[in-house]
Design a protein around this motif. Structure first.
Motif, short mmCIF file in Angstrom:
data_model
loop_
_atom_site.label_atom_id
_atom_site.label_comp_id
_atom_site.label_asym_id
_atom_site.label_seq_id
_atom_site.Cartn_x
_atom_site.Cartn_y
_atom_site.Cartn_z
N LYS A 60 0.80 -1.21 0.00
CA LYS A 60 0.00 0.00 0.00
C LYS A 60 0.84 1.27 0.00
O LYS A 60 0.39 2.31 -0.47
N LEU A 61 2.05 1.18 0.54
CA LEU A 61 2.91 2.37 0.61
C LEU A 61 3.36 2.83 -0.77
O LEU A 61 3.30 4.02 -1.10
N ILE A 62 3.83 1.88 -1.58
CA ILE A 62 4.47 2.23 -2.85
C ILE A 62 3.49 2.78 -3.89
O ILE A 62 3.80 3.78 -4.55
N PRO A 63 2.29 2.18 -4.08
CA PRO A 63 1.38 2.76 -5.08
C PRO A 63 1.04 4.22 -4.81
O PRO A 63 0.99 5.03 -5.74
N ASN A 64 0.83 4.58 -3.56
CA ASN A 64 0.54 5.98 -3.24
C ASN A 64 1.75 6.87 -3.43
O ASN A 64 1.63 8.04 -3.78
N PHE A 65 2.94 6.32 -3.17
CA PHE A 65 4.18 7.06 -3.42
C PHE A 65 4.33 7.33 -4.92
O PHE A 65 4.68 8.45 -5.33
N ILE A 66 4.07 6.32 -5.73
CA ILE A 66 4.14 6.48 -7.18
C ILE A 66 3.11 7.50 -7.65
O ILE A 66 3.39 8.34 -8.53
N LEU A 67 1.92 7.47 -7.06
CA LEU A 67 0.88 8.45 -7.40
C LEU A 67 1.37 9.87 -7.09
O LEU A 67 1.17 10.80 -7.89
N THR A 68 2.02 10.03 -5.95
CA THR A 68 2.56 11.34 -5.57
C THR A 68 3.61 11.81 -6.56
O THR A 68 3.65 13.00 -6.95
N ILE A 69 4.48 10.89 -7.00
CA ILE A 69 5.51 11.23 -8.00
C ILE A 69 4.86 11.65 -9.31
O ILE A 69 5.27 12.64 -9.94
N ILE A 70 3.84 10.91 -9.73
CA ILE A 70 3.13 11.22 -10.99
C ILE A 70 2.52 12.62 -10.93
O ILE A 70 2.61 13.41 -11.88
N ILE A 71 1.88 12.93 -9.79
CA ILE A 71 1.28 14.25 -9.63
C ILE A 71 2.35 15.34 -9.67
O ILE A 71 2.17 16.39 -10.30
N GLY A 72 3.49 15.07 -9.02
CA GLY A 72 4.59 16.05 -9.02
C GLY A 72 5.14 16.31 -10.40
O GLY A 72 5.30 17.47 -10.82
N ILE A 73 5.41 15.24 -11.14
CA ILE A 73 5.94 15.38 -12.50
C ILE A 73 4.88 15.99 -13.42
O ILE A 73 5.18 16.83 -14.28
N GLY A 74 3.62 15.56 -13.22
CA GLY A 74 2.54 16.11 -14.02
C GLY A 74 2.39 17.60 -13.82
O GLY A 74 2.18 18.36 -14.78
N TYR A 75 2.52 18.05 -12.57
CA TYR A 75 2.41 19.49 -12.28
C TYR A 75 3.53 20.27 -12.97
O TYR A 75 3.30 21.36 -13.51
N MET A 76 4.74 19.72 -12.95
CA MET A 76 5.87 20.40 -13.60
C MET A 76 5.59 20.61 -15.08
O MET A 76 5.93 21.66 -15.65
N ASN A 77 4.96 19.65 -15.73
CA ASN A 77 4.62 19.78 -17.15
C ASN A 77 3.43 20.72 -17.36
O ASN A 77 3.43 21.53 -18.28
N LEU A 78 2.41 20.60 -16.50
CA LEU A 78 1.25 21.48 -16.62
C LEU A 78 1.64 22.93 -16.44
O LEU A 78 1.12 23.83 -17.12
N ASN A 79 2.55 23.17 -15.53
CA ASN A 79 2.99 24.53 -15.25
C ASN A 79 3.65 25.17 -16.48
O ASN A 79 3.64 26.39 -16.65
N ASN A 80 4.23 24.31 -17.32
CA ASN A 80 4.86 24.81 -18.55
C ASN A 80 3.87 24.91 -19.71
O ASN A 80 4.07 25.70 -20.64
N ILE A 81 2.80 24.12 -19.66
CA ILE A 81 1.84 24.07 -20.78
C ILE A 81 0.73 25.10 -20.62
O ILE A 81 0.41 25.84 -21.56
N ILE A 82 0.13 25.14 -19.41
CA ILE A 82 -1.00 26.05 -19.17
C ILE A 82 -0.48 27.44 -18.84
O ILE A 82 0.19 27.64 -17.82
N GLN A 83 -0.81 28.40 -19.67
CA GLN A 83 -0.29 29.75 -19.50
C GLN A 83 -1.15 30.60 -18.56
O GLN A 83 -0.66 31.53 -17.92
#
Length: 472
Positions: free
Chosen positions: A425-448
């Protein structure tokens, strides 16, 4: 049933204790960090850049010397408390007697070698003398703080640490204003004054609960626990600070400043993690001693959800924090914050498994793991920073903390052969947190549009709150 009681029932009795202690540690740590932010503009107006730099080096000297002065006895004494024997008073008294004699001898040696050692730090022998004296005076106070942590008196622990830092800041400013030259000595005098006061206060408090003697078995127990952790403390210093030294060596002070600023923003996550660890350790020791493995597994999973949620919130609103704390010249460091935050989440995960070796008093294994991760971090930085620039340091530190997580898990699972906390249970939520973090970094560059991005971030946070706290 009132709303307060409903909330308490929703959270659960097991989690309330953890949250209660975490709240006290968290409040104190946040206050101290805020005090640090407030002190920066004050000190920079009272001191020249050279004087400010001298204080920074002076602080590093204290940090290194105190590792050897304390011999990590605070950890060993706290560990003995968790044994729940009826002779803790004798163990505490014996160790206090020993460390007092040891520190007097070590301080004398450092005094004789003060000029030679001071040249390594590029400060005067006089300043190194003060650094050694302050380090020695703080040893019993740090032991007392560990005792408060062990007995779960998080409120007193927090109040004392806050009062100490507030008084040092106020006294430093008063002395500095009244100095005509070497104004930086104002802070050093203030630190020395309160180190002395706290030295006597700690002994006064611990005398009440100690039987003083020099019994070898108690001292041997504490040293066997503490000394193997000295490389761990030094390697931890490498993991948390050496990357800035390398950036400065390879790319210059501008990039070092940007990286340091990003880390100061990301350090908010470290505050959350450290508060959680302080609350978790005594709970883990008690439950593990009773062989309540299922309860430990359940509690660790529940606690991790609060860490993941805090990380996601900090990542998503890191831009707003940067805008509040700095001007546009620092904005280029914004994309480092999510990686730094994720690194501190990894710190939380590795400390969950670190506790098994700590409980079993296999501290040499802890130091070995930190040593490996520290030098992997140095090697990666020297290799990748020249290729990718200073931003590589955030990623190498993240990788190093992931490595520590893997090492401590492997140590607990395969070397100590413990029935460890499940990763299912620990790792799937950790991976989800990483995905959200990386996703935000990309969204921040795409959405003006800032407002579109803000609404999206609020929606993500609300979904995560539901997922982590309310969804069964």
């Amino acid at each position: 049933m009132n709303i307060k009681q409903k909330v308490r029932n929703l959270i659960g009795k097991e989690n309330l204790e953890f949250i209660g202690h975490s709240k006290n540690y968290l409040s104190a740590t946040f206050f101290l960090k805020a005090l640090g932010f407030i002190s920066v503009p004050i000190y920079t107006r009272l001191l020249t850049p050279d004087e400010y730099g001298i204080l920074a080096v002076f602080a590093s000297a204290i940090a290194i010397v105190k590792v050897f002065m304390g011999l990590n006895m605070r950890g060993g004494i706290k560990r003995y408390y968790f044994e729940k024997t009826d002779d803790f008073d004798q163990a505490l008294g014996s160790n206090l007697s020993f460390i007092f004699v040891f520190d007097i001898i070590l301080f004398s040696v450092l005094y004789l070698l003060r000029n030679e050692i001071a040249s390594f730090f590029a400060i005067s022998g006089e300043l190194f003398f003060y650094a050694s004296l302050i380090s020695m005076l703080y040893v019993p106070f740090n032991i007392y703080l560990s005792y408060l942590q062990g007995i779960k008196n998080s409120k007193k622990y927090s109040v004392i640490t806050i009062i100490k830092q507030v008084l040092i800041l106020i006294t430093s400013i008063i002395i500095m204003i009244n100095l005509d030259k070497n104004v930086y000595m104002g802070k050093i005098y203030a630190q020395l004054l309160f180190a002395g006061i706290l030295f006597f206060y700690a002994y006064y408090e611990m005398i009440k609960i100690s039987v003083f003697s020099l019994k070898k078995r108690y001292i041997k127990y504490t040293l066997a626990f503490g000394i193997p952790l000295i490389p761990h403390a030094l390697s931890g210093f490498i993991l948390s600070h050496f990357d800035r030294i390398i950036i400065n060596q390879l790319t210059g002070s501008l990039n070092t400043g940007l990286y340091s600023f990003a880390y100061n923003v990301g350090m908010i996550m470290n505050v959350v993690v450290m508060a959680s660890i302080k609350a978790w350790q005594p709970i883990f020791y008690e439950e593990f001693a009773e062989n309540n493995l299922n309860k430990i597994n359940r509690m660790a999973y529940n606690y991790s959800k609060y860490i993941y949620l805090a990380a996601i919130g900090l990542i998503l609103f890191s831009e707003e924090l940067v805008m509040i704390l700095a001007d546009e010249s620092y904005y280029s460091a914004l994309n480092l914050v999510p990686i730094i935050v994720l690194g501190y989440v990894s710190v939380f995960l590795y400390t969950l498994f670190f506790q098994y070796a700590s409980y079993r008093k296999r501290t040499g294994l802890i130091s070995l793991n930190t040593f490996i991760a520290g030098f992997v971090n140095i090697g990666l930085n020297y290799w990748l920073i020249p290729i990718f620039g200073y931003v590589a340091a955030a990623y190498t530190t993240f990788v190093s903390y992931i490595l520590l997580f893997v090492l401590h898990y492997s140590n607990a699972r395969f070397v100590l052969k413990e029935d460890v906390i499940s990763l299912r249970k620990l790792i799937p939520n950790f991976i989800l947190t990483i995905i959200i973090g990386i996703g935000y970094m990309n969204l921040n560059n795409i959405i003006q549009s800032y407002w579109v991005l803000l609404i999206l971030k609020i929606c993500i946070v609300l979904i995560c709150v539901y997922y982590f706290l309310f969804k069964e």
